[in-house]
Design a protein around this motif. Structure first.
Motif, PDB file in Angstrom:
ATOM      1  N   ASN A  89       0.858  -1.182   0.000  1.00  0.00           N
ATOM      2  CA  ASN A  89       0.000   0.000   0.000  1.00  0.00           C
ATOM      3  C   ASN A  89       0.899   1.238   0.000  1.00  0.00           C
ATOM      4  OD1 ASN A  89      -2.803  -0.788   0.001  1.00  0.00           O
ATOM      5  ND2 ASN A  89      -2.454  -1.680   2.024  1.00  0.00           N
ATOM      6  N   ASN A  90       1.192   1.711  -1.187  1.00  0.00           N
ATOM      7  CA  ASN A  90       2.126   2.818  -1.367  1.00  0.00           C
ATOM      8  C   ASN A  90       1.431   4.128  -1.722  1.00  0.00           C
ATOM      9  OD1 ASN A  90       4.878   4.079  -2.368  1.00  0.00           O
ATOM     10  ND2 ASN A  90       3.497   4.184  -4.118  1.00  0.00           N
ATOM     11  N   HIS A  92      -0.779   7.443  -2.129  1.00  0.00           N
ATOM     12  CA  HIS A  92      -1.341   8.427  -1.195  1.00  0.00           C
ATOM     13  C   HIS A  92      -1.421   9.760  -1.921  1.00  0.00           C
ATOM     14  CE1 HIS A  92      -1.857  10.337   2.890  1.00  0.00           C
ATOM     15  NE2 HIS A  92      -1.493  11.390   2.169  1.00  0.00           N
ATOM     16  N   GLU A 111      -7.019  12.990   2.262  1.00  0.00           N
ATOM     17  CA  GLU A 111      -5.842  12.207   2.626  1.00  0.00           C
ATOM     18  C   GLU A 111      -6.208  10.928   3.371  1.00  0.00           C
ATOM     19  OE1 GLU A 111      -2.127  13.732   3.284  1.00  0.00           O
ATOM     20  OE2 GLU A 111      -2.590  15.827   2.818  1.00  0.00           O
ATOM     21  N   SER A 114      -7.460   8.459   0.676  1.00  0.00           N
ATOM     22  CA  SER A 114      -6.435   7.971  -0.238  1.00  0.00           C
ATOM     23  C   SER A 114      -5.354   7.149   0.456  1.00  0.00           C
ATOM     24  CB  SER A 114      -5.780   9.151  -0.976  1.00  0.00           C
ATOM     25  OG  SER A 114      -5.014   9.941  -0.091  1.00  0.00           O
ATOM     26  N   SER A 115      -5.400   7.086   1.778  1.00  0.00           N
ATOM     27  CA  SER A 115      -4.430   6.245   2.477  1.00  0.00           C
ATOM     28  C   SER A 115      -5.134   5.291   3.423  1.00  0.00           C
ATOM     29  CB  SER A 115      -3.397   7.100   3.223  1.00  0.00           C
ATOM     30  OG  SER A 115      -4.026   7.962   4.167  1.00  0.00           O
ATOM     31  N   TYR A 119      -6.057   1.607   2.250  1.00  0.00           N
ATOM     32  CA  TYR A 119      -5.258   0.524   2.806  1.00  0.00           C
ATOM     33  C   TYR A 119      -6.166  -0.473   3.524  1.00  0.00           C
ATOM     34  CZ  TYR A 119      -1.215   3.690   2.126  1.00  0.00           C
ATOM     35  OH  TYR A 119      -0.255   4.532   1.617  1.00  0.00           O
ATOM     36  N   ASN A 142       2.688  -1.340   4.475  1.00  0.00           N
ATOM     37  CA  ASN A 142       1.899  -0.111   4.444  1.00  0.00           C
ATOM     38  C   ASN A 142       2.816   1.090   4.631  1.00  0.00           C
ATOM     39  OD1 ASN A 142      -0.589  -1.432   4.157  1.00  0.00           O
ATOM     40  ND2 ASN A 142      -0.832  -1.673   6.360  1.00  0.00           N
ATOM     41  N   TYR A 158      -1.734  14.966   6.442  1.00  0.00           N
ATOM     42  CA  TYR A 158      -0.818  13.886   6.100  1.00  0.00           C
ATOM     43  C   TYR A 158      -0.412  13.115   7.350  1.00  0.00           C
ATOM     44  CZ  TYR A 158       3.313  11.706   3.908  1.00  0.00           C
ATOM     45  OH  TYR A 158       4.241  10.809   3.424  1.00  0.00           O
ATOM     46  N   SER A 161      -3.347  11.041   8.816  1.00  0.00           N
ATOM     47  CA  SER A 161      -3.668   9.837   8.051  1.00  0.00           C
ATOM     48  C   SER A 161      -2.578   8.785   8.180  1.00  0.00           C
ATOM     49  CB  SER A 161      -3.904  10.189   6.580  1.00  0.00           C
ATOM     50  OG  SER A 161      -2.758  10.772   5.997  1.00  0.00           O
ATOM     51  N   LYS A 162      -1.324   9.209   8.147  1.00  0.00           N
ATOM     52  CA  LYS A 162      -0.231   8.245   8.210  1.00  0.00           C
ATOM     53  C   LYS A 162      -0.083   7.618   9.591  1.00  0.00           C
ATOM     54  CE  LYS A 162       1.372   8.168   4.008  1.00  0.00           C
ATOM     55  NZ  LYS A 162       1.188   6.942   3.197  1.00  0.00           N
ATOM     56  N   VAL A 165      -2.617   4.969   9.788  1.00  0.00           N
ATOM     57  CA  VAL A 165      -2.152   3.776   9.079  1.00  0.00           C
ATOM     58  C   VAL A 165      -1.270   2.926   9.989  1.00  0.00           C
ATOM     59  CG1 VAL A 165      -0.563   3.003   7.251  1.00  0.00           C
ATOM     60  CG2 VAL A 165      -2.346   4.680   6.735  1.00  0.00           C
TER      61      VAL A 165
END
Length: 259
Positions: A89-90, A92, A111, A114-115, A119, A142, A158, A161-162, A165
């Protein structure tokens, strides 16, 4: 022999940037690839290079924020290759960096969809093919970000969202180990074509902030996507990482060093 001989890798966001370089490196290591992105012409270029390395490639134009498109992509991958060994899952979509007070909620929504949401969907869609693989089993990678770990200024959507993840990945790593699936997150530092081409038009202060973040490490340079970051993704995809799960790996040249 390649480190990924015989493996089927499904990788998102392969038309440019880190995704493209990972796809090429994995092809060189013997993987067959299912790759997707939104830009058909760029995706076709990646597919051509991977095929030149001997890979069999399925390339599909997919918007990862569209669940039906993701479902069709996974189904096509299974039809073509019969299974899936590795999910990367790259992809974003990042919004323009700006102070938190200037960020609208729509940026956060974009965001997250898209992530985190993408994922989430892809892990579930791929699960029937990843589960109970023999030997070292299957791998999910991920992509997370050091900008989120550090709470880097200008990156509120960002970072949110990250970090989400990373939290999700730790939970799934615990739950899916019994199915011989390992789940790890990767925080890269790589100056991609997307980044270098995207900061030229930004405000000088923002551009300077971003440029400094890529060289703020003991080596004093930005990472190379193909030479520095992609080999770490190859390792996590390979059987060599069979005893690593639930971990966050920094391929950042020591940009973040802690105990």
């Amino acid at each position: 022999m390649g480190k990924l001989d015989g493996k089927v890798v499904l990788l998102t966001g392969a038309s440019s940037g880190l995704g493209k370089q990972q796809a090429i490196r994995m092809a060189a290591e013997g993987a067959n690839l299912a790759i997707c992105a939104r830009t058909e012409s760029k995706l076709a270029e990646t597919a051509k290079i991977c095929e030149e390395h001997g890979a069999e490639v399925l390339a599909m134009t997919v918007d990862i924020m569209d669940y039906d498109a993701l479902s069709a992509f996974v189904a096509a991958t299974a039809d073509r290759f019969g299974t899936i060994d590795v999910l990367v899952n790259n992809a974003h979509t990042i919004t323009v960096p700006a102070p938190f007070l200037e960020k609208p909620i729509e940026d956060l929504d974009l965001e997250m969809r898209s992530s985190l949401y993408a994922y989430w969907h892809l892990m579930k869609l791929c699960f029937p093919f990843l589960r109970d693989r023999p030997g070292a089993g299957a791998s999910i990678i991920n992509f997370a970000s050091e900008a989120a770990v550090m709470g880097d200024a200008f990156y509120a959507p960002y970072a949110a969202s990250k970090e989400a993840v990373r939290g999700l990945s730790r939970v799934v790593a615990r739950e899916w180990g019994k199915y011989n699936i390992r789940v790890n997150t990767l925080c890269p530092n790589g100056m991609t074509d997307n980044i270098s081409g995207g900061i030229d038009w930004m405000e000088p202060a923002t551009r300077e902030h971003i440029e400094k973040s890529f060289v703020n490490n003991p080596f004093g340079r930005a990472g190379d996507p193909y030479e520095d970051v992609a080999p770490v993704a190859v390792f996590l995809a390979s059987d060599d990482s069979r005893w690593i799960t639930g971990q966050n790996i920094h391929a950042d040249g020591g940009g973040l060093i802690n105990a």
